[in-house]
Design an enzyme around this catalytic site. Structure first.
Site, PDB file in Angstrom:
ATOM      1  N   TYR B 273       0.839  -1.118   0.009  1.00  0.00           N
ATOM      2  CA  TYR B 273      -0.006  -0.156   0.077  1.00  0.00           C
ATOM      3  C   TYR B 273       0.764   1.255  -0.169  1.00  0.00           C
ATOM      4  CZ  TYR B 273      -3.812  -3.071   1.451  1.00  0.00           C
ATOM      5  OH  TYR B 273      -4.722  -3.969   1.557  1.00  0.00           O
ATOM      6  N   HIS B 281      -5.727   2.532  -1.228  1.00  0.00           N
ATOM      7  CA  HIS B 281      -5.869   1.300  -2.131  1.00  0.00           C
ATOM      8  C   HIS B 281      -4.523   0.629  -2.242  1.00  0.00           C
ATOM      9  CE1 HIS B 281      -8.328  -1.659  -4.140  1.00  0.00           C
ATOM     10  NE2 HIS B 281      -7.486  -1.536  -5.262  1.00  0.00           N
ATOM     11  N   LYS B 312      -4.770  -3.241  -9.273  1.00  0.00           N
ATOM     12  CA  LYS B 312      -3.286  -3.046  -8.722  1.00  0.00           C
ATOM     13  C   LYS B 312      -2.306  -3.351 -10.044  1.00  0.00           C
ATOM     14  CE  LYS B 312      -4.822  -5.709  -4.713  1.00  0.00           C
ATOM     15  NZ  LYS B 312      -5.981  -4.844  -4.435  1.00  0.00           N
TER      16      LYS B 312
END
Lengths: 197, 359
Positions: B273, B281, B312
């Site tokens: 993170y 996020h 991601k």
């Protein structure tokens, strides 16, 4: 038997097969194994005809050191931009918004138009059943420039990217399965934050 | 939300308890210090023994990944304490006086907690009364009259009169109760209503706390062993936490300021993170590999696709042992191999971020 050779063959070979034949006949390069060369040709063919890429080349030697590459790489120009860094995207959106406001002031109504010119990319052809290591991946990255230039041209002129946001090397990992499905993944050399999809 | 208390200063290096090869933190101050200053989150694992639950409502202790413990130790911010041994030794050596002193201290804390809950109860009562439009004085007067009914005759008279004027007035309406003794008896009936315990002029009734008899005493179970024990000494011989092969990638990402959570949920080693996980996020689903470990391209495709689908990037990374060796030798013979130390471009740990190309 010259008449036979001149007649049209009953079955026309597939374009990919023709590409392989061309590879066999003329530009055979001893620096790489034939299966790696045909792999590069296959990826090149896929990009050209399925994804409409242009200006595709197969590179056998590193533009930085002129040593043979770990395997032949492909470079080409996609029809649209493949990768926009999230920070660049923010800038582009701001720019587009500014233009839209200017257009509105001038009386021309128009939507938000984000302009990102396509950039040349490196493609690393691989087969799905291969095993890779970090070392080999790092070797590939060490041998390439930020932005590919066609083979033969000097690398030093275009070593630094024109796009200021392109600060890490990247390539497209093209993985092909035995059923000729090809998948493409963007690989960055370093910690690059993800795009806001 | 109540403002959080000012952070207590934590003295570094602080001890990390090793119990059954798990690295645990028991002090809430140290836990928040780790999160604030060292980007170390860990996982809270404390639960009720007979009602264990796999959810987010867990408390102390905090379990650290071996990687997190190792990073803290290597930074010099913490040290490892073999908790079992320390406990066996130091509690065995504890003197009777120290023990009694500690028990007294715990008792005192219990009283503080009691007082706290008492105040809370009062506040709640007041609020509820206000909502119903009742006045607090009314109830107060009643209770006062009850508790002080035994104090002196004179006060009883005054209070009782007030009682009749306010709350009990409706009972006595119409009747001409002017006899002091009868009023006094009425107030004792009230006493029985509100307080099951018979009021007696015992010394406990004249304590500083407003109503000591009505509340239950709290017993505090201490959550830390230091105190009562003195903080165990730094043992320089203590071995570093054993870490998996993915550690170099963890250390590298941690040095860049990333926070980490275990990666099981995304099939990787760590979720990275860019800030506190409660606020940001995750950026990466990271998998650490050895420099010459073979990996399947199917894993890259699967990881890359899953990571892109969850906003991601998939990351693989590891440490090039040869570069580490070169750098070490360059540092050892600074003059002789100065060319290596100048090559800042050579990276010990390399990470590759992978995203789906949408092609």
């Amino acid at each position: 038997m010259t008449s036979l050779a001149l007649t049209k063959p009953a079955i026309v070979p597939a374009p990919l097969q023709e590409a392989f034949d061309a590879l066999d006949s003329n530009s055979f390069d001893a620096s790489h194994l034939p299966q790696l060369q045909s792999l590069a040709v296959q990826i090149q063919h896929n990009l050209q005809f399925q994804h409409y890429w242009a200006d595709l080349h197969v590179h056998t030697h590193s533009p930085l050191t002129n040593e043979p590459l770990p395997r032949p790489l492909v470079s080409g120009l996609p029809p649209q931009r493949i990768y926009i860094h999230p920070d660049e995207q923010v800038e582009l959106l701001k720019e587009a918004d500014r233009k839209r406001k200017a257009n509105k002031a001038a009386g021309e109504g128009s939507g938000l138009q984000v302009k990102a010119e396509p950039e040349r990319e490196w493609i690393l052809p691989t087969r799905l059943n291969e095993k890779w290591t970090l070392r080999r991946l790092a070797e590939v990255f060490d041998a390439i420039t930020f932005v590919p230039s066609p083979p033969g041209t000097s690398a030093s002129t275009s070593d630094r990217p024109e796009n200021p946001w392109r600060t890490t090397k990247r390539l497209l990992l093209g993985t092909i399965d035995s059923d000729s499905t090809v998948v493409y993944y963007i690989v960055h050399d370093g910690v690059v934050k993800p795009r806001q999809n | 939300m109540a403002p959080s208390a000012a952070p207590t200063q934590v003295k570094e290096p602080f001890p990390i308890s090793r119990i059954a090869n798990r690295y645990l933190l028991f002090s809430i101050d140290i836990i928040s210090h780790c999160r604030r200053n060292h980007n170390i989150c860990g996982m809270l694992i404390g639960t009720i023994p007979n009602l264990s639950q796999q959810n987010v409502f867990l408390g102390i202790p905090l379990e650290l990944m071996p990687e997190e413990a190792r990073v803290l130790v290597e930074k010099g911010a913490a040290y490892i304490v073999d908790d079992e041994e320390v406990h066996r030794k130091t509690f065995g050596e504890m003197s009777r006086e120290e023990r009694l002193k500690w028990l007294e201290e715990v008792d005192k804390r219990g009283e503080e907690v009691t007082r706290g809950t008492e105040n809370l109860k009062e506040m709640r009562k007041e609020k509820a009364l206000k909502e119903k439009g009742l006045r607090r004085e009314l109830l107060e007067k009643r209770e006062c009259s009850v508790s002080e009914s035994v104090a002196s005759d004179a006060t009883v008279q005054v209070e009782a009169n007030e009682v009749s004027a306010l709350g009990l007035g409706f009972i006595m309406k119409g009747s001409s109760f002017t006899d002091d003794s009868s009023i006094a008896s009425a107030s004792t009936v009230e006493t029985a209503l509100f307080d099951p315990r018979p009021t007696s002029p015992s010394p406990s009734a004249v304590s500083s706390t407003p109503k000591p008899a009505t509340t239950q005493k709290h017993f505090v179970t201490p959550t830390t062993s230091y105190p009562p024990l003195p903080t165990p000494a730094l043992d320089s011989n203590a071995q570093l936490p054993a870490v998996p092969k993915s550690y170099p990638l963890f250390r590298y990402l941690h040095s860049l300021g990333y926070y980490h959570m275990p990666g099981l949920r995304f099939g990787c080693h760590y979720n990275s993170y860019p800030g506190d996980p409660l606020r940001y996020h995750s950026h990466f689903a990271a998998t650490g590999l050895g420099w010459d470990d073979e990996f399947d391209l199917l894993d890259v495709v699967g990881g890359g696709r899953l990571a892109t689908g969850t906003k991601k990037a998939y990351m693989i990374g590891g440490e090039d042992a040869s570069v580490v060796k070169k750098k070490a030798s360059a540092n050892a013979g600074a003059g002789l191999f100065s060319d290596y130390s100048q090559e800042s471009d050579v990276r010990e740990v390399r990470a590759f971020s992978i995203e789906w190309a949408a092609l």
